[in-house]
Design a protein around this motif. Structure first.
Motif, PDB file in Angstrom:
ATOM      1  N   UNK A   4      20.839  44.926  37.621  1.00  0.00           N
ATOM      2  CA  UNK A   4      20.783  45.189  39.053  1.00  0.00           C
ATOM      3  C   UNK A   4      21.804  44.325  39.773  1.00  0.00           C
ATOM      4  N   UNK A   5      22.623  44.939  40.628  1.00  0.00           N
ATOM      5  CA  UNK A   5      23.633  44.194  41.349  1.00  0.00           C
ATOM      6  C   UNK A   5      23.057  43.521  42.578  1.00  0.00           C
ATOM      7  N   UNK A   6      23.738  42.469  43.013  1.00  0.00           N
ATOM      8  CA  UNK A   6      23.353  41.725  44.207  1.00  0.00           C
ATOM      9  C   UNK A   6      24.415  41.949  45.280  1.00  0.00           C
ATOM     10  N   UNK A   7      24.039  42.459  46.455  1.00  0.00           N
ATOM     11  CA  UNK A   7      25.037  42.617  47.514  1.00  0.00           C
ATOM     12  C   UNK A   7      25.410  41.256  48.108  1.00  0.00           C
ATOM     13  N   UNK A   8      26.703  40.965  48.113  1.00  0.00           N
ATOM     14  CA  UNK A   8      27.206  39.757  48.769  1.00  0.00           C
ATOM     15  C   UNK A   8      28.035  40.233  49.965  1.00  0.00           C
ATOM     16  N   UNK A 167      35.935  30.808  47.648  1.00  0.00           N
ATOM     17  CA  UNK A 167      36.274  32.222  47.866  1.00  0.00           C
ATOM     18  C   UNK A 167      37.788  32.335  47.911  1.00  0.00           C
ATOM     19  N   UNK A 168      38.336  33.293  47.172  1.00  0.00           N
ATOM     20  CA  UNK A 168      39.786  33.465  47.099  1.00  0.00           C
ATOM     21  C   UNK A 168      40.317  34.058  48.404  1.00  0.00           C
ATOM     22  N   UNK A 169      41.320  33.433  49.030  1.00  0.00           N
ATOM     23  CA  UNK A 169      41.925  34.050  50.210  1.00  0.00           C
ATOM     24  C   UNK A 169      42.437  35.455  49.883  1.00  0.00           C
ATOM     25  N   UNK A 170      42.143  36.401  50.742  1.00  0.00           N
ATOM     26  CA  UNK A 170      42.495  37.817  50.566  1.00  0.00           C
ATOM     27  C   UNK A 170      41.796  38.445  49.355  1.00  0.00           C
ATOM     28  N   UNK A 171      40.984  37.683  48.646  1.00  0.00           N
ATOM     29  CA  UNK A 171      40.311  38.194  47.463  1.00  0.00           C
ATOM     30  C   UNK A 171      41.157  38.189  46.209  1.00  0.00           C
ATOM     31  N   UNK A 172      42.406  37.689  46.298  1.00  0.00           N
ATOM     32  CA  UNK A 172      43.319  37.759  45.164  1.00  0.00           C
ATOM     33  C   UNK A 172      43.141  36.570  44.229  1.00  0.00           C
ATOM     34  N   UNK A 189      33.055  31.252  42.125  1.00  0.00           N
ATOM     35  CA  UNK A 189      34.023  31.732  43.111  1.00  0.00           C
ATOM     36  C   UNK A 189      33.819  33.216  43.358  1.00  0.00           C
ATOM     37  N   UNK A 190      34.090  33.619  44.601  1.00  0.00           N
ATOM     38  CA  UNK A 190      33.896  34.998  45.032  1.00  0.00           C
ATOM     39  C   UNK A 190      35.230  35.680  45.280  1.00  0.00           C
ATOM     40  N   UNK A 191      35.313  36.933  44.851  1.00  0.00           N
ATOM     41  CA  UNK A 191      36.468  37.779  45.119  1.00  0.00           C
ATOM     42  C   UNK A 191      36.065  38.769  46.222  1.00  0.00           C
ATOM     43  N   UNK A 192      36.600  39.986  46.177  1.00  0.00           N
ATOM     44  CA  UNK A 192      36.149  41.049  47.091  1.00  0.00           C
ATOM     45  C   UNK A 192      35.622  42.173  46.218  1.00  0.00           C
ATOM     46  N   UNK A 193      36.439  43.142  45.830  1.00  0.00           N
ATOM     47  CA  UNK A 193      35.989  44.173  44.906  1.00  0.00           C
ATOM     48  C   UNK A 193      35.177  45.278  45.521  1.00  0.00           C
ATOM     49  N   UNK A 205      34.410  35.458  39.362  1.00  0.00           N
ATOM     50  CA  UNK A 205      34.947  36.747  39.795  1.00  0.00           C
ATOM     51  C   UNK A 205      33.848  37.622  40.386  1.00  0.00           C
ATOM     52  N   UNK A 206      32.937  37.019  41.134  1.00  0.00           N
ATOM     53  CA  UNK A 206      31.820  37.769  41.705  1.00  0.00           C
ATOM     54  C   UNK A 206      32.294  38.613  42.884  1.00  0.00           C
ATOM     55  N   UNK A 207      31.857  39.851  42.919  1.00  0.00           N
ATOM     56  CA  UNK A 207      32.321  40.785  43.946  1.00  0.00           C
ATOM     57  C   UNK A 207      31.540  40.649  45.246  1.00  0.00           C
TER      58      UNK A 207
END
Length: 261
Positions: A4-8, A167-172, A189-193, A205-207
């Motif tokens: 089950x995914x978790x919404x961030x 958290x990566x700036x711009x998600x990159x 660390x959080x990305x976007x995705x 690499x969490x979305x």
């Protein structure tokens, strides 16, 4: 069994009258209040980034219907508009600060360190978001390390506690960037995705899902439930794939230039 995914949720500015540079990724205070009221109505359980990662790392179970509320950059409206709503519901959140933008250096009205400390005292986790908000995967190793360590050390100096989430700036990011983030002492660390976070993505690499000024309440509910996210973010994903090719080409050119030199 499918995990089950978790919404961030990824917010930026919460503002009545944002400037042109931040408007698209801002949220009106009234909309933010409605969105968090829906989180409460649906019975979701907000966590900080550090708590989610720690539970996944240890194998401890997550609470029922978890969700994360995160803010990037460090806009003043997080203190003025978002904090009272978070406090009303008793919700924790995570704020990722670009330390070089605090106290007026950013693209709009930014927090000062006193406000950041008040947010931390109110239960908001303070994480890192680099110092000057560059595209980290475009930096060479030395400036990359400097961006991470300056951010880490400034947060630690101001709050007397090392930040553990990033958290990566711009998600990159890239494998090299993720390794550098880990070496700098960040434990997740959080990305976007624009999809739900899952343990299998790994702690670096969490979305997340993007909340914009144009995000209506029906769309926001889809972000929370994971329904029709592919359709909701189809344009974003197409743009991300295209720009990823551009950024890889830039990296190849830079490496070739350094080799010739």
């Amino acid at each position: 069994m499918t995990e089950t995914g978790v919404p961030i949720l990824m917010y930026h500015s919460v503002a009545t009258d944002p400037n042109a540079a931040t408007r698209a990724l801002s949220v009106a205070p009234e909309a933010f209040a409605e969105q968090l009221a829906l989180v409460a109505e649906l019975g979701l359980t907000p966590l900080t980034t550090a708590e989610l990662a720690a539970r996944w790392r240890s194998g401890r179970p997550l609470p029922g219907r978890p969700v994360l509320i995160t803010f990037d950059d460090g806009y003043e409206g997080v203190h003025r508009h978002a904090l009272p709503v978070l406090a009303e519901h008793g919700f924790p959140a995570t704020l990722f600060v670009a330390t070089g933008w605090i106290a007026g250096a950013g693209p709009d009205t930014m927090l000062d360190w006193g406000q950041v400390r008040e947010l931390a005292a109110a239960g908001v986790e303070i994480g890192g978001h680099s110092h000057t908000h560059p595209q980290l995967d475009q930096l060479d190793d030395t400036p990359l390390r400097r961006e991470l360590t300056r951010c880490r050390d400034r947060v630690a100096d101001e709050l007397a506690a090392l930040p553990v989430s990033f958290a990566y700036p711009y998600g990159y990011s890239s494998r090299r960037v993720r390794q550098a983030v880990r070496a700098a002492g960040f434990t997740q660390a959080l990305a976007v995705g624009n999809g739900p976070a899952r343990r299998a993505q790994g702690p670096y690499a969490l979305r997340r899902v993007t909340v914009r000024r144009s995000t209506g309440l029906d769309t926001f509910e889809r972000l929370l439930t994971g329904r029709r996210l592919t359709r909701t973010f189809a344009r974003d994903r197409a743009l991300t794939r295209g720009y990823a090719l551009v950024r890889r080409a830039r990296q190849v050119r830079r490496k070739a230039t350094r080799t010739r030199v």
